[in-house]
Scaffold this motif. Structure first.
Motif, PDB file in Angstrom:
ATOM      1  N   PRO A 123      -1.637-151.006  81.456  1.00  0.00           N
ATOM      2  CA  PRO A 123      -1.382-152.288  81.865  1.00  0.00           C
ATOM      3  C   PRO A 123      -2.387-152.392  83.394  1.00  0.00           C
ATOM      4  CG  PRO A 123       0.566-151.244  81.523  1.00  0.00           C
ATOM      5  CD  PRO A 123      -0.361-150.049  81.356  1.00  0.00           C
ATOM      6  N   GLY A 124      -3.229-153.567  83.386  1.00  0.00           N
ATOM      7  CA  GLY A 124      -3.787-153.723  84.544  1.00  0.00           C
ATOM      8  C   GLY A 124      -5.147-153.056  84.265  1.00  0.00           C
ATOM      9  N   CYS A 125      -5.549-153.011  83.277  1.00  0.00           N
ATOM     10  CA  CYS A 125      -6.977-152.135  82.778  1.00  0.00           C
ATOM     11  C   CYS A 125      -7.879-153.020  83.411  1.00  0.00           C
ATOM     12  CB  CYS A 125      -6.893-151.979  81.343  1.00  0.00           C
ATOM     13  SG  CYS A 125      -8.274-150.935  80.784  1.00  0.00           S
ATOM     14  N   GLU A 126      -8.914-152.445  83.949  1.00  0.00           N
ATOM     15  CA  GLU A 126     -10.157-153.006  84.485  1.00  0.00           C
ATOM     16  C   GLU A 126     -11.289-152.128  84.553  1.00  0.00           C
ATOM     17  OE1 GLU A 126      -9.191-154.033  88.579  1.00  0.00           O
ATOM     18  OE2 GLU A 126      -8.962-152.125  89.115  1.00  0.00           O
ATOM     19  N   SER A 127     -12.397-152.691  84.943  1.00  0.00           N
ATOM     20  CA  SER A 127     -13.746-151.993  84.781  1.00  0.00           C
ATOM     21  C   SER A 127     -13.725-150.712  85.586  1.00  0.00           C
ATOM     22  CB  SER A 127     -14.782-152.920  85.622  1.00  0.00           C
ATOM     23  OG  SER A 127     -14.721-153.304  86.898  1.00  0.00           O
ATOM     24  N   THR A 128     -12.974-150.671  86.557  1.00  0.00           N
ATOM     25  CA  THR A 128     -12.934-149.382  87.214  1.00  0.00           C
ATOM     26  C   THR A 128     -12.059-148.344  86.876  1.00  0.00           C
ATOM     27  OG1 THR A 128     -11.220-150.205  88.903  1.00  0.00           O
ATOM     28  CG2 THR A 128     -13.712-150.364  89.419  1.00  0.00           C
ATOM     29  N   THR A 129     -11.043-148.676  85.737  1.00  0.00           N
ATOM     30  CA  THR A 129      -9.967-147.815  85.189  1.00  0.00           C
ATOM     31  C   THR A 129     -10.923-146.554  84.695  1.00  0.00           C
ATOM     32  OG1 THR A 129      -8.515-149.590  84.709  1.00  0.00           O
ATOM     33  CG2 THR A 129      -8.237-147.610  83.701  1.00  0.00           C
ATOM     34  N   ALA A 130     -10.481-145.145  84.801  1.00  0.00           N
ATOM     35  CA  ALA A 130     -10.880-144.083  84.595  1.00  0.00           C
ATOM     36  C   ALA A 130     -10.771-144.101  83.214  1.00  0.00           C
ATOM     37  CB  ALA A 130     -10.466-143.102  85.249  1.00  0.00           C
ATOM     38  N   PRO A 131     -11.694-143.157  82.244  1.00  0.00           N
ATOM     39  CA  PRO A 131     -11.395-143.177  80.663  1.00  0.00           C
ATOM     40  C   PRO A 131     -10.732-142.022  80.640  1.00  0.00           C
ATOM     41  CG  PRO A 131     -13.702-142.508  81.569  1.00  0.00           C
ATOM     42  CD  PRO A 131     -13.128-143.079  82.529  1.00  0.00           C
ATOM     43  N   GLN A 132      -9.903-141.570  79.593  1.00  0.00           N
ATOM     44  CA  GLN A 132      -9.415-140.479  79.288  1.00  0.00           C
ATOM     45  C   GLN A 132     -10.520-139.301  78.701  1.00  0.00           C
ATOM     46  OE1 GLN A 132      -5.248-140.164  77.574  1.00  0.00           O
ATOM     47  NE2 GLN A 132      -5.803-142.310  76.520  1.00  0.00           N
ATOM     48  N   ASP A 133     -10.187-138.109  78.972  1.00  0.00           N
ATOM     49  CA  ASP A 133     -11.080-137.206  78.532  1.00  0.00           C
ATOM     50  C   ASP A 133     -11.117-136.729  77.161  1.00  0.00           C
ATOM     51  OD1 ASP A 133     -13.027-134.885  78.747  1.00  0.00           O
ATOM     52  OD2 ASP A 133     -11.425-133.535  79.577  1.00  0.00           O
ATOM     53  N   VAL A 134     -11.880-137.717  76.334  1.00  0.00           N
ATOM     54  CA  VAL A 134     -11.619-137.538  75.045  1.00  0.00           C
ATOM     55  C   VAL A 134     -12.574-136.444  74.348  1.00  0.00           C
ATOM     56  CG1 VAL A 134     -11.390-140.202  74.506  1.00  0.00           C
ATOM     57  CG2 VAL A 134     -13.677-139.341  74.764  1.00  0.00           C
ATOM     58  N   THR A 146     -20.404-137.545  77.415  1.00  0.00           N
ATOM     59  CA  THR A 146     -19.603-138.183  78.583  1.00  0.00           C
ATOM     60  C   THR A 146     -18.652-138.874  78.441  1.00  0.00           C
ATOM     61  OG1 THR A 146     -21.746-137.899  79.969  1.00  0.00           O
ATOM     62  CG2 THR A 146     -20.226-139.466  80.943  1.00  0.00           C
ATOM     63  N   ASN A 147     -17.530-139.211  79.025  1.00  0.00           N
ATOM     64  CA  ASN A 147     -16.330-140.060  78.622  1.00  0.00           C
ATOM     65  C   ASN A 147     -16.490-141.419  79.440  1.00  0.00           C
ATOM     66  OD1 ASN A 147     -14.968-137.982  77.567  1.00  0.00           O
ATOM     67  ND2 ASN A 147     -14.522-137.091  79.436  1.00  0.00           N
ATOM     68  N   TYR A 148     -16.549-142.366  78.535  1.00  0.00           N
ATOM     69  CA  TYR A 148     -16.647-143.980  78.928  1.00  0.00           C
ATOM     70  C   TYR A 148     -15.388-144.590  78.404  1.00  0.00           C
ATOM     71  CZ  TYR A 148     -21.544-142.652  79.766  1.00  0.00           C
ATOM     72  OH  TYR A 148     -22.673-141.995  80.309  1.00  0.00           O
ATOM     73  N   ALA A 149     -15.303-145.853  79.030  1.00  0.00           N
ATOM     74  CA  ALA A 149     -14.231-146.483  78.677  1.00  0.00           C
ATOM     75  C   ALA A 149     -14.680-147.993  79.032  1.00  0.00           C
ATOM     76  CB  ALA A 149     -12.881-146.356  79.566  1.00  0.00           C
ATOM     77  N   PHE A 150     -13.740-148.956  78.131  1.00  0.00           N
ATOM     78  CA  PHE A 150     -13.837-150.464  78.187  1.00  0.00           C
ATOM     79  C   PHE A 150     -12.505-151.089  78.170  1.00  0.00           C
ATOM     80  CE2 PHE A 150     -14.690-149.792  73.654  1.00  0.00           C
ATOM     81  CZ  PHE A 150     -14.063-150.661  73.314  1.00  0.00           C
ATOM     82  N   CYS A 151     -12.175-152.020  78.566  1.00  0.00           N
ATOM     83  CA  CYS A 151     -10.773-152.610  78.647  1.00  0.00           C
ATOM     84  C   CYS A 151     -10.981-153.849  77.882  1.00  0.00           C
ATOM     85  CB  CYS A 151     -10.305-152.964  79.984  1.00  0.00           C
ATOM     86  SG  CYS A 151     -10.217-151.347  81.150  1.00  0.00           S
ATOM     87  N   VAL A 152      -9.750-154.358  76.916  1.00  0.00           N
ATOM     88  CA  VAL A 152      -9.631-155.311  76.340  1.00  0.00           C
ATOM     89  C   VAL A 152      -8.194-155.697  76.661  1.00  0.00           C
ATOM     90  CG1 VAL A 152      -9.478-156.654  74.257  1.00  0.00           C
ATOM     91  CG2 VAL A 152     -11.029-154.874  74.501  1.00  0.00           C
ATOM     92  N   GLY A 153      -8.110-156.695  77.564  1.00  0.00           N
ATOM     93  CA  GLY A 153      -6.633-156.755  78.147  1.00  0.00           C
ATOM     94  C   GLY A 153      -5.977-155.552  78.881  1.00  0.00           C
ATOM     95  N   ASN A 154      -4.948-155.255  78.311  1.00  0.00           N
ATOM     96  CA  ASN A 154      -4.127-154.079  78.577  1.00  0.00           C
ATOM     97  C   ASN A 154      -4.243-152.760  77.919  1.00  0.00           C
ATOM     98  OD1 ASN A 154      -2.925-155.095  80.817  1.00  0.00           O
ATOM     99  ND2 ASN A 154      -1.166-156.097  79.712  1.00  0.00           N
ATOM    100  N   SER A 155      -5.349-152.915  77.004  1.00  0.00           N
ATOM    101  CA  SER A 155      -5.911-151.704  75.902  1.00  0.00           C
ATOM    102  C   SER A 155      -7.108-151.152  76.568  1.00  0.00           C
ATOM    103  CB  SER A 155      -6.169-152.342  74.650  1.00  0.00           C
ATOM    104  OG  SER A 155      -5.004-152.889  74.081  1.00  0.00           O
ATOM    105  N   LEU A 156      -6.973-149.778  76.878  1.00  0.00           N
ATOM    106  CA  LEU A 156      -7.859-148.920  77.336  1.00  0.00           C
ATOM    107  C   LEU A 156      -8.641-148.377  76.189  1.00  0.00           C
ATOM    108  CD1 LEU A 156      -9.656-147.667  79.636  1.00  0.00           C
ATOM    109  CD2 LEU A 156      -7.857-145.923  79.655  1.00  0.00           C
TER     110      LEU A 156
END
Length: 222
Positions: free
Chosen positions: A123-134, A85-95
């Motif tokens: 830019p504006g990355c947050e907890s609700t930002t969708a991950p890319q389909d890695v 499953t695709n997941y994501a986390f943000c560190v500042g503006n880095s997804l």
């Protein structure tokens, strides 16, 4: 004056002697070839282990530096991610988009993904930002942080209070046949476990390597 002619009998190797010599020479060649193959395998295993360790260290260092100097929010990783499953986390503006349990491959066949973990600008990355389909998309924005046949077994970014964070990463190199779950050795999908480890025996010409790194970091810029 009479001429004295001396006749000497010259002896050569017999067929039996030649066969024995050939057999001994063949055994020596076999021993030398086996030793060279073994040394080659050990060499490439060492190179792979060093490369995997370097990749894990670069991954942790990159995340740590982003946390230290971005001066922005850090979102946590999934507590119990489902492999594939695709997941994501943000560190500042880095997804950071990632998946666990699937090895990186250009073909993305069974138990494989096109990417393991990709970092991109968001830019504006947050907890609700969708991950890319890695897992299922060959071409993505950003940069792949793993190499072929590597997989993310565990990736945890956890707040431990205030501006302190713990980064825990486990990467594995190797095909499914050489990876298992120590807690459940008979599990057919044990190679997808966050605690996956290398089997103690090599399967054919395949080998396995594990890099396990944990680091604590604090924000320096707010």
């Amino acid at each position: 004056m009479s001429r004295l002619v001396k006749i000497r009998s010259e002896k050569g190797f017999t067929v039996t002697e030649l066969m024995i010599a050939t057999a001994v020479f063949g055994v020596l060649l076999l021993v030398i070839a086996t030793a060279i193959l073994q040394l080659t395998r050990v060499y490439y295993k060492g190179v792979t282990e060093a490369k995997l360790q370097s990749t894990a260290r670069s991954l942790v260092d990159g995340i740590a530096q982003s946390i230290q100097f971005s001066g922005q929010d850090v979102t946590s990783t999934a507590v119990s991610p489902t492999p594939g499953t695709n997941y994501a986390f943000c560190v500042g503006n880095s997804l950071y988009s990632y998946t666990t349990g699937y090895s990186v491959s250009q073909t993305a066949g069974a138990n494989e993904a096109f990417h393991g973990i990709v970092v991109s600008d968001e830019p504006g990355c947050e907890s609700t930002t969708a991950p890319q389909d890695v897992k299922g998309t060959p071409s993505l924005n950003g940069r792949e942080l793993l190499e072929p046949n590597m997989r993310v077994a565990r990736l945890d970014i956890t707040s431990v209070g205030g501006d302190y964070y713990r980064i825990s990463v486990r990467l594995i190199y190797g095909d499914d046949e050489v990876v298992f779950n120590p807690a459940s050795p008979g599990d057919a999908t044990g190679f997808r476990s966050p605690n996956a480890a290398c089997r103690s025996i090599r399967v054919g010409a395949q080998f396995c390597a594990v890099a396990d790194i944990t680091a604590n970091v604090t924000k320096r810029v707010k």
